[in-house]
Design an enzyme around this catalytic site. Structure first.
Site, PDB file in Angstrom:
ATOM      1  N   SER A  80       0.833  -1.208   0.000  1.00  0.00           N
ATOM      2  CA  SER A  80       0.000   0.000   0.000  1.00  0.00           C
ATOM      3  C   SER A  80       0.862   1.250   0.000  1.00  0.00           C
ATOM      4  O   SER A  80       2.019   1.226   0.459  1.00  0.00           O
ATOM      5  CB  SER A  80      -0.898   0.015   1.246  1.00  0.00           C
ATOM      6  OG  SER A  80      -1.572   1.250   1.387  1.00  0.00           O
ATOM      7  N   TYR A 108      -1.889  -0.777  10.472  1.00  0.00           N
ATOM      8  CA  TYR A 108      -2.061  -1.232   9.091  1.00  0.00           C
ATOM      9  C   TYR A 108      -0.844  -0.845   8.252  1.00  0.00           C
ATOM     10  O   TYR A 108      -0.287  -1.670   7.508  1.00  0.00           O
ATOM     11  CB  TYR A 108      -3.326  -0.605   8.520  1.00  0.00           C
ATOM     12  CG  TYR A 108      -3.567  -0.866   7.043  1.00  0.00           C
ATOM     13  CD1 TYR A 108      -4.140  -2.056   6.613  1.00  0.00           C
ATOM     14  CD2 TYR A 108      -3.236   0.094   6.083  1.00  0.00           C
ATOM     15  CE1 TYR A 108      -4.370  -2.289   5.269  1.00  0.00           C
ATOM     16  CE2 TYR A 108      -3.466  -0.132   4.737  1.00  0.00           C
ATOM     17  CZ  TYR A 108      -4.032  -1.324   4.338  1.00  0.00           C
ATOM     18  OH  TYR A 108      -4.264  -1.539   2.999  1.00  0.00           O
TER      19      TYR A 108
END
Length: 299
Positions: A191, A204
């Site tokens: 990401s 995350y």
């Protein structure tokens, strides 16, 4: 297609619509079927050219969002697919399986929670058995829950996020190596958060940075065996992850609008990156993290 239509199709600013999602929430893990507005997973927009003919792929988190778009693209390119997803996501998974089968390819449904070690290994074994082998792996399953303050981040949330996002990748990759031979590929979903972590997603983002390092290390380890490992780093992509506690509800209407393109991405816009890294066209590409983020600067 007229010249104006061709220009519109090529213009990344307007090729997909700018969205302003209303405030909404779903319980984890979220469903594409209930997302407002819906996503483009490539059902009507992705056209294959046979680049993955005969491949046998296991894709985790394949029921919705990015994983669903990748599964549809792989099928349109000629691959048979084993789809892993949480049992609660069966409605979305059955829809994607139908799209795969309509492309003339095989879809194997493998519901399982990858936070469980035995489930990771069972999914790999069943995928290889049902498909008659395995030569492509996409580690895409992920957990994202917004927590604004570290003091409010529970030990359980931290641990489960790591279990799903990075430990499962280790376990599944380890189990898959029994089946992956020369010419096989592994693509992991990381990401933009690995480079630009949001304050409310530190747990995350930490897992996504770990995926980058794991991918680069495994690429070097497996290169002599003819197995290529790469990663794709999405930016703000509109998926059920965002409305199932992945973003603060108040932030949803502006989701993705801070990118240089001025809009959030659609899952189908990620699919070509995964296809490229899985196809022989990328035979000299190893340890790469391909950023698909609407123009957000990354290292």
């Amino acid at each position: 297609m007229t010249e104006h239509d061709q220009l519109t199709f090529c213009n990344p600013v307007i090729r997909f619509p700018e969205i302003t999602p209303p405030r909404q929430s779903q319980p984890e893990p979220g469903l594409d079927a209930e997302l407002i507005p819906g996503t483009d997973r490539g059902e009507h927009s992705y056209r294959g050219t046979g680049r993955l003919e005969g491949r046998r792929a296991l894709i985790t988190g394949a029921d919705s969002g990015i994983g669903a778009a990748v599964a549809i693209a792989f099928a349109r390119e000629g691959a048979d697919i084993a789809l892993n997803y949480l049992p609660e996501e069966n409605e979305d998974a059955e829809h994607v399986a139908g799209v795969i089968e309509s492309a003339g390819r095989r879809a194997v449904l493998l519901p399982a929670d990858l936070a469980d070690a035995d489930a990771c290994r069972r999914v790999v074994s069943e995928a290889a058995s049902e498909l008659g082998g395995l030569d492509a792996l996409v580690n895409n399953a992920g957990k994202q829950v917004s927590v604004p303050r570290l003091e409010d981040l529970s030990d359980e949330e931290w641990t489960t996020t790591f279990d799903v996002n990075i430990t499962a990748i280790f376990r599944i990759t380890q189990a898959a190596l029994e089946h992956l031979g020369p010419g096989s590929t592994i693509v992991n979903t990381t990401s933009v958060q690995a480079y630009e972590p949001s304050p409310h997603l530190v747990h995350y983002a930490s897992t996504k940075a770990a995926i980058n390092a794991f991918s680069k290390g495994m690429a070097q380890q497996l290169a002599p065996r003819g197995i290529r490992v790469n990663a794709v780093a999405p930016g703000p992509i509109w998926t059920p992850l965002q409305v199932s506690a992945g973003q603060p509800q108040d932030a949803l209407p502006e989701f993705g609008k801070s990118t240089p393109l001025g809009r959030a991405g659609q899952p189908t816009e990620l699919a070509p990156a995964f296809v490229f890294l899985t196809s022989p066209e990328s035979s000299y590409v190893l340890g790469e993290t391909l950023n698909v983020n609407g123009g957000m600067p990354t290292p």
